[in-house]
Design a protein around this motif. Structure first.
Motif, mmCIF file in Angstrom:
data_model
loop_
_atom_site.group_PDB
_atom_site.id
_atom_site.type_symbol
_atom_site.label_atom_id
_atom_site.label_comp_id
_atom_site.label_asym_id
_atom_site.label_seq_id
_atom_site.Cartn_x
_atom_site.Cartn_y
_atom_site.Cartn_z
ATOM 1 N N ARG A 209 0.815 -1.204 0.000
ATOM 2 C CA ARG A 209 0.000 0.000 0.000
ATOM 3 C C ARG A 209 0.855 1.264 0.000
ATOM 4 N N SER A 277 -11.151 9.853 1.316
ATOM 5 C CA SER A 277 -11.424 8.437 1.048
ATOM 6 C C SER A 277 -12.537 8.288 0.029
ATOM 7 N N GLU A 281 -12.113 6.379 -3.408
ATOM 8 C CA GLU A 281 -12.806 5.090 -3.361
ATOM 9 C C GLU A 281 -13.016 4.496 -4.751
ATOM 10 N N TYR A 306 -5.461 4.273 3.240
ATOM 11 C CA TYR A 306 -5.423 3.114 2.341
ATOM 12 C C TYR A 306 -6.349 2.004 2.805
ATOM 13 N N SER A 307 -6.754 2.042 4.075
ATOM 14 C CA SER A 307 -7.718 1.049 4.550
ATOM 15 C C SER A 307 -9.094 1.276 3.938
ATOM 16 N N PRO A 310 -8.555 1.023 -0.740
ATOM 17 C CA PRO A 310 -7.532 -0.010 -0.977
ATOM 18 C C PRO A 310 -6.989 -0.060 -2.393
ATOM 19 N N THR A 311 -7.604 0.648 -3.331
ATOM 20 C CA THR A 311 -7.070 0.651 -4.692
ATOM 21 C C THR A 311 -6.103 1.807 -4.925
ATOM 22 N N THR A 313 -2.498 3.630 -4.063
ATOM 23 C CA THR A 313 -1.154 3.336 -3.578
ATOM 24 C C THR A 313 -0.435 4.652 -3.310
ATOM 25 N N GLY A 326 2.020 -2.212 5.958
ATOM 26 C CA GLY A 326 1.753 -1.999 4.538
ATOM 27 C C GLY A 326 2.854 -1.267 3.818
#
Length: 879
Positions: A209, A277, A281, A306-307, A310-311, A313, A326
């Motif tokens: 991540r 986020s 998302e 990143y939690s 998650p896509t 980086t 991560g």
């Protein structure tokens, strides 16, 4: 109660009221249903309940129809799961929840119970995991009525508010934004192909991540990050963003800075991590965070981001490891140097990277420079002595202007051992880099050395005018231009064009070095004060234009100076000039509002309040600091304490004789009342009306117009559409008379949507187009999204299925990109579009597919008549 997710397409009732669908078991929760009905009607909304004319167990198609025409879903759950009809697998209670559109706001209330049906417990557990639903426990029907009324009022108020402000991004010569874009290197990158490929491989795996590029200052971490980002655009189809953290010294500013570079403006109305986020998302994006070592304590915030995204980086450059889960560490190596005592190769194809870099930079000064048999050994010695550190090699190469290779090698051999010995507390390559800067600076004339140290107080970039303003009493006074030219020649200062102006900058490690020398000399505070005084004077010249005809130009000008505006506030607070810091922050209220920087201003004001025990402040400064501190609380965590705190601001401003500020604080207190779980709308309206009168008498047109907008929103929420239109009309008139484009856009968007909902299609169309044009000129992403949705509504009403669908999706993409998840409850474009979807599904589907591929410029072109588009084509350049 926190609401996540987007709102449902709104279908208007004949009386234009919002429809609230109520789901529950009829017999078990009869009293609770009555209480909810009362709460809904208190807000002049329309309850949709089956006992109001429907059968106790209505057919599925009936409540599907009811749901499709509703705007908000309320679920009340007690002990019973409800009756499961023949040939059905679930009860009507669960079926209603399943059929509610995902985008519809869902407010769920669970009654305390010792015994609950197993299937109902399972349904509640599923709801708790649903990010489009908010839930709360209750005990009595009376409690439920108050909670529902408060939650609905807050939900609608959130959906009405549009006070995110215009983008203050940094224009290039053509006026385009550079914010968030990967910078283009000014010089050739040498010797990093293998590193770029290695880091790209790490990023392509998608298992890490955070990839951290770790190494000492001057080793080329930022350059490697830039080249990697440029080489990975194909891996991240939803965007690569470059976030410069240089000059960001407080860990609390990490999220505001990321938001800024993503194009998300912080108006305080939602937590920034939620907005970020939401913007990230489902998007495959790369976010580069450059110079993270200054705020390494903020690293856990990356884990939170990143939690939930998650896509996405993160590619980080830092001198130290972040040590978060991560994280994948990539140690950035130095450039290769000639092995042993070997000389530099005469053949360019076999040269080491360090020698190749030296030659490239030397040839920028002397095009005839080349590796020869005479200088090959000296060049190899130079590169080995500098341990292959790219910045050190560049500083040495800059000396070919005055020394040959032998002279450079000789002086390095004499100086480096002594200089590195003086900084034994640093790791080896850190010592070498520091010693190289020391050596390079030692070759400068005294006035250039002094200037370099003074430049350490600037943040990121600066102009010649700003430098000259610091010169009074300094050794370089009157020689700023020539001294700067000497520092540029020595590769210690960079120069480039931005916004049509020549600007200068220092590399982070050089700035750190310069400021350290300035502090050691005991002059840091003096130069900081001179810096703050210059930018205070600049603000006093520019700020008056923020509320009037020069608004757009003032926002751009302040945006170019933003890093130094931040530094000026920090300098004032740090040097205990607290009252001046408060005045500085208050003077820029409109800029913080329009550009969305409330989080960071709040941070400085809280620091100011902490220091008041050591350094007394005036009541006016206390009021300013509390106003900024309470702004985000008012939206995110509303309470009676926040209302009381803003009331104290009113009192302090009044006692200080600042009636203008007192009136604005009064309007803020009224807005805070509306956010409460049990809002006093009548009192809020009275305070807003009082504030409008005061502001009009004081001649503060900007604040008067904004407050009229607030009155219009409140009236609309309460169902008084005639009053709402009147307030929006007055807001527009005041804003237009004063040349306030931003409030003109905000009020115009609200008025045009309301006119459309009331059936005034042609009038609304004209207004939608005008506000879209204003938003484009302001570089106001959110206003553009609203404008596109408005034109979409008109196109859909006229039966233009493909065009309407394309505009809807294009507007949605803008919303997602800038993190607007509190979507307007009274949206206007989706009802007609849904009708067209039923009539002409193929055209709608084709339009939606096309809309997903449109750039912002193409979407605006699709929305505007040809002549209107031509008038804003230049403003759209670079979007």
């Amino acid at each position: 109660m926190v609401m996540h997710g987007a709102t449902h397409p709104v279908i208007r009732t004949p009386d234009q009221r919002i429809r609230v669908f109520v789901s529950s078991t009829l017999r078990e929760l009869a009293d609770e249903r009555a209480a909810v009905k009362s709460a809904i009607e208190r807000l002049r909304l329309a309850p949709v309940m089956f006992e109001l004319g429907a059968r106790p167990h209505p057919p599925r198609e009936l409540y599907r129809s009811y749901l499709s025409q509703s705007d908000v879903f309320i679920g009340i759950y007690g002990s019973s799961y409800g009756w499961v009809a023949p040939d059905e697998e679930v009860s009507g209670l669960e079926d209603e929840y399943n059929l509610a559109p995902r985008a519809m706001p869902k407010l769920i209330y669970v009654k305390a119970s010792d015994q609950r049906d197993e299937r109902l417990a399972g349904l509640i557990a599923r709801i708790q995991a649903d990010d489009t639903a908010a839930y709360l426990h209750f005990v009595t029907a009376s409690d439920l009525e108050d909670q529902v009324a408060g939650d609905l009022a807050m939900l609608l108020a959130e959906r009405f508010d549009e006070s995110r402000r215009a983008d203050d991004s940094e224009p290039t010569d053509a006026g385009a934004s550079l914010v968030g874009k990967v910078p283009v290197p000014y010089t050739t990158t040498i010797g990093r192909d293998a590193d770029v490929e290695a880091v790209r491989t790490l990023l392509s795996r998608g298992t890490d991540r955070v990839v951290s590029l770790i190494g000492p200052g001057g080793i080329g971490k930022s350059r490697l990050a830039i080249e990697t980002a440029l080489a990975c655009e194909d891996l991240f189809p939803d965007g690569v963003f470059f976030v410069l953290l240089e000059g960001v010294l407080e860990p609390g500013l990490l999220l505001p800075t990321i938001a800024y570079y993503l194009g998300i403006r912080d108006n305080g109305e939602a937590a920034l991590d939620e907005r970020i986020s939401h913007a990230l998302e489902g998007r495959r994006t790369l976010v580069v965070l450059d110079n993270f070592e200054q705020i390494v304590d903020a690293a856990p915030a990356l884990v939170r981001l990143y939690s939930v995204a998650p896509t996405t980086t993160f590619l980080v450059t830092s001198r130290i490891v972040l040590r978060i889960r991560g994280e994948r560490v990539y140690e950035v190596p130095a450039l290769t140097t000639p092995v042993g005592h070997a000389p530099a190769s005469l053949d360019p194809t076999t040269r080491t990277a360090a020698v190749a870099l030296f030659v490239d930079r030397a040839q920028a000064i002397d095009p005839a420079f080349e590796v020869t048999a005479d200088n090959a050994r000296d060049l190899a010695d130079i590169c080995r002595a500098l341990e292959g550190l790219p910045l050190a090699i560049e500083l040495a190469a800059a000396k070919v202007r005055i020394l040959d290779a032998a002279g450079i090698a000789q002086r390095l051999e004499q100086s480096l051992p002594l200089l590195t010995a003086a900084v034994r507390d640093l790791p080896e390559r850190h010592r070498t880099m520091r010693a190289t800067i020391d050596w390079s600076v030692s070759l400068l004339p005294e006035h250039e050395r002094d200037l370099l140290e003074d430049l350490g107080v600037f943040a990121t970039r600066f102009t010649l005018d700003a430098v000259e303003a610091l010169g009074a009493g300094r050794s370089w006074d009157g020689q700023a231009l020539d001294a700067l030219a000497g520092l540029v020649d020595g590769s210690l200062v960079k120069q480039h064009e931005m916004g049509g102006r020549r600007v200068f900058s220092l590399l982070a490690i050089v700035r750190e070095y310069a400021l350290g020398r300035l502090k050691a000399r005991g002059d840091a505070d003096r130069v900081r004060l001179a810096h703050a005084d210059y930018y205070r004077a600049l603000v006093q010249r520019v700020a008056p234009d923020l509320g009037g005809p020069g608004q757009a130009e003032a926002v751009v000008r302040l945006g170019l100076e933003l890093p130094n505006l931040r530094a000026a506030v920090r300098h004032l607070v740090y040097t205990d000039r607290l009252d001046e810091a408060g005045d500085f922050a208050w003077c820029l209220l409109i800029y913080w509002w329009i550009s969305g920087f409330f989080a960071e201003v709040r941070l400085w004001m809280l620091e100011l309040l902490e220091k008041q025990h050591e350094q007394p402040i005036t009541p006016h400064t206390r009021a300013v600091a509390w106003f900024f501190a309470l702004w985000g609380e008012m939206w995110q965590r509303p309470s009676e304490q926040v209302v009381a705190g803003l009331g104290e601001c009113v009192r302090l401003f009044t006692e200080s004789g600042d009636q203008d500020a007192a009136a604005m604080a009064l309007a803020a207190r009224a807005t805070a009342r509306v956010q409460l779980s049990d809002p006093d709308a009548d009192k809020a309206e009275g305070e807003l009306r009082d504030a409008v009168v005061r502001l009009r008498e004081l001649g503060n047109g900007w604040a008067e117009a904004i407050t009229e907008v607030s009155l219009g929103r409140l009236a609309w929420v309460r169902g008084a559409t005639g009053d709402a239109l009147a307030h929006f009309d007055r807001a527009s008139a005041v804003a237009e008379a004063g040349g306030d484009l931003h409030t003109t856009s905000v009020a115009g968007n609200l008025r045009s949507r309301l006119n459309f909902q009331l059936g005034h299609i042609e009038l609304a169309e004209e207004e939608f187009l005008q506000t879209l044009l204003v938003s484009v000129r302001l570089h106001y992403d959110e206003g553009v999204a609203y404008g596109l949705e408005g034109v979409c509504a008109v196109a859909a009403a006229h039966g233009e299925a493909w065009r309407a669908a394309a505009l809807a999706v294009a507007a949605g993409e803008i919303r997602r990109r800038i993190g607007i998840f509190d979507v307007e409850a009274f949206t206007v474009h989706t009802p007609y579009l849904e009708i067209l979807r039923g009539r002409d599904p193929q055209s709608v589907a084709a339009g939606e597919a096309a809309g997903a591929e449109l750039t912002l410029v193409e979407a605006v072109q699709l929305a505007l008549p040809e002549s209107d588009f031509a008038s804003v084509a230049d403003a759209l350049h670079g979007w």
